[in-house]
Motif scaffolding. Structure first.
Motif, short mmCIF file in Angstrom:
data_model
loop_
_atom_site.label_atom_id
_atom_site.label_comp_id
_atom_site.label_asym_id
_atom_site.label_seq_id
_atom_site.Cartn_x
_atom_site.Cartn_y
_atom_site.Cartn_z
N VAL A 15 -30.10 -7.63 -13.04
CA VAL A 15 -29.34 -6.38 -13.18
C VAL A 15 -29.59 -5.49 -11.97
O VAL A 15 -28.65 -4.89 -11.42
CB VAL A 15 -29.70 -5.66 -14.50
CG1 VAL A 15 -29.13 -4.25 -14.53
CG2 VAL A 15 -29.20 -6.46 -15.70
N GLU A 87 -26.72 -7.82 -21.49
CA GLU A 87 -27.23 -6.57 -20.92
C GLU A 87 -26.13 -5.79 -20.21
O GLU A 87 -26.03 -4.57 -20.34
CB GLU A 87 -28.38 -6.86 -19.95
CG GLU A 87 -28.96 -5.62 -19.30
CD GLU A 87 -29.48 -4.57 -20.28
OE1 GLU A 87 -29.44 -3.37 -19.93
OE2 GLU A 87 -29.94 -4.93 -21.39
N LEU A 88 -25.28 -6.48 -19.46
CA LEU A 88 -24.19 -5.79 -18.78
C LEU A 88 -23.16 -5.25 -19.77
O LEU A 88 -22.60 -4.17 -19.55
CB LEU A 88 -23.55 -6.71 -17.74
CG LEU A 88 -24.49 -7.12 -16.59
CD1 LEU A 88 -23.79 -8.10 -15.66
CD2 LEU A 88 -25.03 -5.93 -15.84
#
Length: 171
Positions: A15, A87-88
């Motif tokens: 990330v 997560e994104l």
């Protein structure tokens, strides 16, 4: 081989790499250029008209790996992609998919492709793209790729200054 060879996957690091890519320069025009490590020649990035592609992670090589061991490696790589996409999605909302079927067939037929898709095919990054955007005025995509059964699996990120859309098959 990529400049990420031998590194352990970490969602947080991936990330962070994507955030740095998102904040970094993207060429508005010009030829597509692959960047490699000067000492090893390992692929480090590809940049072209409106985009930049970077490897985020590379699995171990799979030469001589078969059956259950190969399946475990594939499951681990798919798991890394799923963790990153999750997560994104939490950060930017639900992704959409841009399939690579049409670019692959156009590439095999020797037909022209938009620069981003040409670069993805030329670097053997032919996995379907999970896409978000616009994010800070840009589009982000990630994909998991493998050029053949013995090659490492490679997780890549793309940042573009224009929408990343699935190509129409013209049918």
């Amino acid at each position: 081989m990529t400049a990420r060879s031998g590194e352990t996957f970490g969602t947080g690091r991936a990330v962070s790499d994507i955030e740095a890519l998102l904040a970094g320069p993207v060429p508005a025009a010009g030829p597509t250029v692959a960047e490699g490590e000067p000492d090893t020649g390992e692929w480090g990035a590809t940049a072209g008209e409106g985009f930049r592609i970077v490897p985020l992670w590379e699995s171990d090589g799979l030469v001589g790996v078969y059956e259950r061991e190969w399946e475990e490696a594939e499951e681990a790589a798919s798991g890394h992609l799923a963790e990153l996409v999750g997560e994104l999605d939490r950060r930017w909302g639900a992704h959409r998919m841009a399939g690579m079927r049409v670019p692959i067939f156009r590439d095999l037929a020797g037909e022209p492709l938009p620069p981003l898709y040409r670069a993805l095919c030329d670097t053997d990054c032919r996995g379907d793209l999970a896409v978000w955007g616009p994010v800070d005025g840009r589009w982000v995509a990630v994909s998991l790729n493998q050029c053949d059964g013995d090659a490492p699996m490679i997780l890549v990120a793309v940042v573009a200054d224009r929408p990343i859309v699935e190509l129409d098959d013209g049918a």
